[in-house]
Design an enzyme around this catalytic site. Structure first.
Site, PDB file in Angstrom:
ATOM      1  N   ASP A   1       0.871  -1.182   0.000  1.00  0.00           N
ATOM      2  CA  ASP A   1       0.000   0.000   0.000  1.00  0.00           C
ATOM      3  C   ASP A   1       0.904   1.228   0.000  1.00  0.00           C
ATOM      4  OD1 ASP A   1      -2.405   1.591   0.338  1.00  0.00           O
ATOM      5  OD2 ASP A   1      -1.807   1.875   2.419  1.00  0.00           O
ATOM      6  N   SER A   2       0.275   2.403  -0.103  1.00  0.00           N
ATOM      7  CA  SER A   2       1.054   3.645  -0.062  1.00  0.00           C
ATOM      8  C   SER A   2       1.604   3.929   1.330  1.00  0.00           C
ATOM      9  CB  SER A   2       0.161   4.816  -0.474  1.00  0.00           C
ATOM     10  OG  SER A   2      -0.861   4.980   0.503  1.00  0.00           O
TER      11      SER A   2
ATOM     12  N   CYS B   1      -4.362  -1.584  -1.932  1.00  0.00           N
ATOM     13  CA  CYS B   1      -4.514  -0.148  -2.158  1.00  0.00           C
ATOM     14  C   CYS B   1      -5.450   0.009  -3.345  1.00  0.00           C
ATOM     15  CB  CYS B   1      -3.153   0.461  -2.473  1.00  0.00           C
ATOM     16  SG  CYS B   1      -3.225   2.167  -3.024  1.00  0.00           S
TER      17      CYS B   1
ATOM     18  N   GLU C   1      -2.130   8.644   8.232  1.00  0.00           N
ATOM     19  CA  GLU C   1      -0.658   8.590   8.187  1.00  0.00           C
ATOM     20  C   GLU C   1      -0.025   9.471   9.259  1.00  0.00           C
ATOM     21  OE1 GLU C   1       1.393   6.654   6.388  1.00  0.00           O
ATOM     22  OE2 GLU C   1      -0.290   5.655   5.406  1.00  0.00           O
TER      23      GLU C   1
ATOM     24  N   CYS D   1     -10.927   2.892   0.090  1.00  0.00           N
ATOM     25  CA  CYS D   1      -9.516   3.218   0.296  1.00  0.00           C
ATOM     26  C   CYS D   1      -9.150   2.441   1.543  1.00  0.00           C
ATOM     27  CB  CYS D   1      -9.330   4.723   0.517  1.00  0.00           C
ATOM     28  SG  CYS D   1      -7.673   5.151   1.121  1.00  0.00           S
TER      29      CYS D   1
ATOM     30  N   HIS E   1      -7.100   2.867   3.760  1.00  0.00           N
ATOM     31  CA  HIS E   1      -6.850   3.652   4.974  1.00  0.00           C
ATOM     32  C   HIS E   1      -8.144   3.902   5.762  1.00  0.00           C
ATOM     33  CE1 HIS E   1      -2.991   4.621   3.106  1.00  0.00           C
ATOM     34  NE2 HIS E   1      -2.616   5.239   4.208  1.00  0.00           N
TER      35      HIS E   1
HETATM   36  N1  DGL Z   1      -4.721   3.191   0.758  1.00  0.00           N
HETATM   37  C1  DGL Z   1      -4.732   3.623  -0.582  1.00  0.00           C
HETATM   38  C2  DGL Z   1      -6.017   3.371  -1.293  1.00  0.00           C
HETATM   39  O1  DGL Z   1      -6.644   2.385  -0.961  1.00  0.00           O
HETATM   40  C3  DGL Z   1      -3.987   4.871  -0.960  1.00  0.00           C
HETATM   41  C4  DGL Z   1      -4.249   6.099  -0.201  1.00  0.00           C
HETATM   42  C5  DGL Z   1      -3.319   7.214  -0.629  1.00  0.00           C
HETATM   43  O2  DGL Z   1      -2.114   7.070  -0.434  1.00  0.00           O
HETATM   44  O3  DGL Z   1      -3.805   8.216  -1.180  1.00  0.00           O
HETATM   45  O4  DGL Z   1      -6.401   4.056  -2.200  1.00  0.00           O
END
Ligand code: DGL
Length: 283
Positions: free
Chosen positions: A10-11, A73, A152, A184, A186
């Protein structure tokens, strides 16, 4: 039999929500996780950039011996899933299809809102995938800039988080919306704030559990499931600061992360971006 770890990326920290579901369902599997903390947020990047980043991370995880890859992600799934599947010799699973399947099971009114990054919303991957899978869902996909940063930067349980979530979501949910897809990875880490804003009549759907089931089915089909003779090893690699990743990871997973390593990207461009992000993260 392929006995390597499952590679997950993931990011940043968001994919830990998927890693947790994998660890719960498949406790004997070894997992190696890459969080590209130095280059988040992915949601504001271009698709070709995300394909390049995904290639770099996939190569690193293949070098770690990964027997399959989970793109934990949505933004990278939107930009790079097809590309990775064409390029890699190992199976690759994304998070969009599992999330939509979970929504189709949960929704009664069929009116479903998907929230995600700008990249995910722009890509129309949710609408296209729902159509391809012939899911009877009336979808509205919305970008939620600012949510990823709350995670984050470790600000998930703050009044500010509720305020940011409220400002974005409150006007968007109609009375008939009964399902909200956290598009997402996150966002499940913000479910307290999101749940507070949307209320109990809306079911929050994350792709994590459904993705883990898909991984299990695939490993079963390949004959690659590990025998449950010992607990799986968990390795975490971040392109940001290992101590910070370990601290926030412990908070989100609820237990200590025993093996956390930092990996610095090598080109000067990447190093520069990384330095910028780390300065923001540390402020
Ligand atoms: N967790 C990621 C997603 O599902 C990326 C979030 C990001 O870094 O913008 O899109």
């Amino acid at each position: 039999m392929n006995d390597g770890p499952i590679g997950v990326f993931d990011s940043g920290l968001g994919g830990l929500t998927v890693l947790q579901a994998l660890a719960d369902l498949l406790p004997a599997e070894d997992l190696v996780y890459f969080g590209d903390t130095a280059r988040y947020p992915y949601g504001d990047r271009r698709a070709d950039e995300l394909r390049r980043f995904s290639d770099q991370i996939a190569d690193l995880l293949v070098d770690e011996g990964a027997k399959m890859l989970v793109v934990a992600c949505n933004s990278a799934t939107a930009a790079a899933l097809t590309h990775l599947r064409e390029r890699l010799a190992i199976p690759v699973i994304g998070v969009v299809e599992p999330g939509l399947r979970a929504a189709a099971k949960a929704s009664r009114s069929r009116r479903t809102v998907v929230i995600g990054t700008r990249m995910t919303a722009r890509s129309r991957i949710y609408e296209d995938t729902a159509e391809r899978l012939k899911l009877d869902l009336q979808l509205e996909v919305l970008a939620c800039p600012g949510f990823v940063e709350l995670v984050e930067e470790g600000r998930t349980d703050t009044p500010e988080a509720v305020e940011v979530v409220h400002d974005r979501l409150a006007p968007l949910l109609t009375a008939r919306t009964d399902t909200l897809v956290l598009g997402c990875t996150h966002y499940p880490l913000l479910s307290r704030a999101i749940g507070e804003v949307v209320g109990r009549h809306v079911t929050l759907v994350s792709s994590a559990d459904e993705t883990a089931f898909e991984v299990r089915d695939l490993l079963e089909r390949m004959g690659w499931l590990r025998a449950a003779d010992r607990p799986g090893r968990r390795v975490f690699i971040t392109s940001g600061r290992a101590d910070r990743f370990a601290e926030l990871g412990r908070r989100f997973l609820g237990h200590r992360l025993h093996e956390v390593r930092a990996h610095a990207w090598e080109t000067s461009e990447e190093a520069k971006r990384g330095a910028g992000q780390r300065a923001v993260g540390a402020s």
